[in-house]
Design a protein around this motif. Sequence first.
Motif, short mmCIF file in Angstrom:
data_model
loop_
_atom_site.label_atom_id
_atom_site.label_comp_id
_atom_site.label_asym_id
_atom_site.label_seq_id
_atom_site.Cartn_x
_atom_site.Cartn_y
_atom_site.Cartn_z
N PHE A 249 0.82 -1.22 0.00
CA PHE A 249 0.00 0.00 0.00
C PHE A 249 0.86 1.27 0.00
O PHE A 249 0.39 2.32 -0.44
CB PHE A 249 -0.94 0.00 1.20
CG PHE A 249 -1.89 -1.16 1.19
CD1 PHE A 249 -3.05 -1.12 0.44
CD2 PHE A 249 -1.63 -2.31 1.92
CE1 PHE A 249 -3.93 -2.19 0.41
CE2 PHE A 249 -2.49 -3.39 1.90
CZ PHE A 249 -3.65 -3.33 1.14
N SER A 250 2.08 1.16 0.45
CA SER A 250 2.96 2.33 0.45
C SER A 250 3.51 2.61 -0.94
O SER A 250 4.06 3.68 -1.19
CB SER A 250 4.11 2.13 1.44
OG SER A 250 4.91 1.02 1.07
N ASN B 90 -4.11 -9.43 -12.01
CA ASN B 90 -3.07 -10.39 -11.67
C ASN B 90 -1.83 -9.70 -11.12
O ASN B 90 -1.07 -10.30 -10.35
CB ASN B 90 -2.70 -11.23 -12.90
CG ASN B 90 -2.20 -12.60 -12.51
OD1 ASN B 90 -2.72 -13.22 -11.57
ND2 ASN B 90 -1.20 -13.09 -13.20
N GLU B 91 -1.62 -8.43 -11.50
CA GLU B 91 -0.51 -7.66 -10.94
C GLU B 91 -0.64 -7.56 -9.42
O GLU B 91 0.36 -7.53 -8.71
CB GLU B 91 -0.48 -6.25 -11.55
CG GLU B 91 -0.09 -6.22 -13.02
CD GLU B 91 -0.29 -4.85 -13.64
OE1 GLU B 91 -0.71 -3.92 -12.90
OE2 GLU B 91 -0.06 -4.70 -14.86
N VAL B 92 -1.89 -7.50 -8.96
CA VAL B 92 -2.14 -7.44 -7.51
C VAL B 92 -2.06 -8.85 -6.91
O VAL B 92 -1.48 -9.04 -5.83
CB VAL B 92 -3.53 -6.82 -7.21
CG1 VAL B 92 -3.82 -6.83 -5.72
CG2 VAL B 92 -3.59 -5.40 -7.77
N ILE C 294 -5.71 0.71 -7.09
CA ILE C 294 -6.25 -0.52 -6.49
C ILE C 294 -7.75 -0.60 -6.74
O ILE C 294 -8.27 -1.64 -7.14
CB ILE C 294 -5.94 -0.56 -4.98
CG1 ILE C 294 -4.43 -0.51 -4.74
CG2 ILE C 294 -6.53 -1.82 -4.34
CD1 ILE C 294 -4.02 -0.29 -3.31
N VAL C 295 -8.45 0.53 -6.51
CA VAL C 295 -9.91 0.57 -6.66
C VAL C 295 -10.33 0.36 -8.11
O VAL C 295 -11.36 -0.27 -8.38
CB VAL C 295 -10.46 1.91 -6.12
CG1 VAL C 295 -11.95 2.05 -6.40
CG2 VAL C 295 -10.21 2.02 -4.62
N SER C 296 -9.55 0.89 -9.06
CA SER C 296 -9.93 0.78 -10.48
C SER C 296 -10.03 -0.67 -10.95
O SER C 296 -10.69 -0.96 -11.94
CB SER C 296 -8.93 1.54 -11.36
OG SER C 296 -7.66 0.91 -11.35
#
Length: 561
Positions: free
Chosen positions: A100-101, A302-304, A108-110
Amino acid sequence: MDFIFKNIKLIINIVIVAMLTTIISILGSYFFQVLIDNYIPNGMEQMLDIVVMGLIVAYVFNSIFVYSRDFLLAILGQKLSTDIILEYIKHIFELPLEFFSTRKTGEIVSRFTDASKIIDALASMVVSIGLDASIVIIIGVTLFFQSIRLFVITLTALPIYIIVIMTFAKKFEKLNKHQMESNAILSSSVIEDIQGIETIKACNSETVRFNIVSEQFFDYLNKSLSYIKIDSLQQALKIFIQQSLNVIILWIGAKLVIQNQLSVGQLLTFVALVSYFIDPLQNIINLQPKLQSAKVAYTRMNEVYLVKSEFRDENFNYTTQKLLGDITLSGINYQYGYGKNVLNNVSTTIKVGEKLAIVGMSGSGKSTLVKMLVKFFDPTSGELEFNGYPSNSISKSSLRSYINYVPQIPYIFSGTIEENLKLGGREGVTLKDINRACEVAMIKNDIENMPLGINTKLDENASILSEGQKQRITIARALLSPAKVLIFDESTSSLDTITEKKIIEQLIGMKDKTIIFVVHRLSIAKKAARILVLDSGEIVEEGSHSELLAKKGYYYKLLKA
């Protein structure tokens, strides 16, 4: 494909219901043929009445089947949403703090918008594979027996459709990616500006920030328009192909009627059935842009997902009583990424029940050190033990039940004050416990003076509360937790000196808690039994207030500065 197999029974029901609606539609098309070729020429009024009544009944059932199909599709969409979106949210909650930093909230929301593209593609694929393919085969066979020559002409449109689709394939993928990335940047800026609106207004920079957002907004619009232009062009070409096909079928069909090789009723029925053949065929072909959008969306999600959950290698779950003991740090080093060390060879022991203060200039590594105790970060090297148990053998959930970290910037969630106080609280928290914690945190009177007391509803981050009130609520929240170790990282910075002094005195008076204060105000450090002095990530001095003053070293200079 796991999402599809998981809902296979629901999918089968959708296909069966949709097939029934298709069969009724086919029967309705044949009505025109017998009407024109048989009933009207032969004056079969009685038979006409019976067939019409039968069709009306069939259409009643058809309406029920259509409703059932759409309802089942909605349920399928919700199940896919649960499997994809909720799983994504769960994964986000389990990501380490470092993630998150380095990411903006909007990015993230998108991904939620991206997930809807995946759901749409999966639902379309289910319908196309299970239903459209079956309809194409059934209608195809029907058309073949209706007129072989017209059916062959209809099939010639298929390769033309495929060429049109393949021509736009790479362009769609590129434009989709650009559109999603632009949307993520725009979302991030809007969220960032809303969160920082007070600073924007204080700096009189509304116009500057608006211009930045406006530029990003028009960039997103331009990229969306580029996608729409290509999509509209492709759709226009498909419509042209379909309309041209209909004209050619009528043209050739009319000649066959004139040559008595086909009846008028057969031609009209064939034309009516062609749409039932072309529409599902187009649905199958139209999967291409949807699947491409889903592919790009999946890549972004998938990046997340590639960032592993911080709980993936969870070790032993210990009770707070088992961890109750000294905290030992031996040769702790830590660095962010490939930068220089933030902590250098930190070694100390924090005794059970000790009241410890950590002081130092900004950037000396104070917050990094205490965040390591709750495993927000893991040491680059060195050993960290809790009552003799190495930190890497203790699960994060166990450790965070044993140690509660209270940050400088408090966060209050939307909901009642009581709900915020009980967040992360121990089981069976009573009103008496809440009142006692609020008394220690000096917030009890403030809450009682609110319209509904402890049941007062707060909006996001509690705009009706002052920063000092928020900090005191988070202190009370920490006191209601099962933690035996409390870390206050500048958690009283917004309080007036009198209130702060009273709270600190009550916290230091707690015999059953180990308390660590990270402070800038050395007036708080004076009250601690022991003080650690950090400079450039190293412990340069430690001892009581009087001992450090007697040394006249770094702490003495901080006090006199």
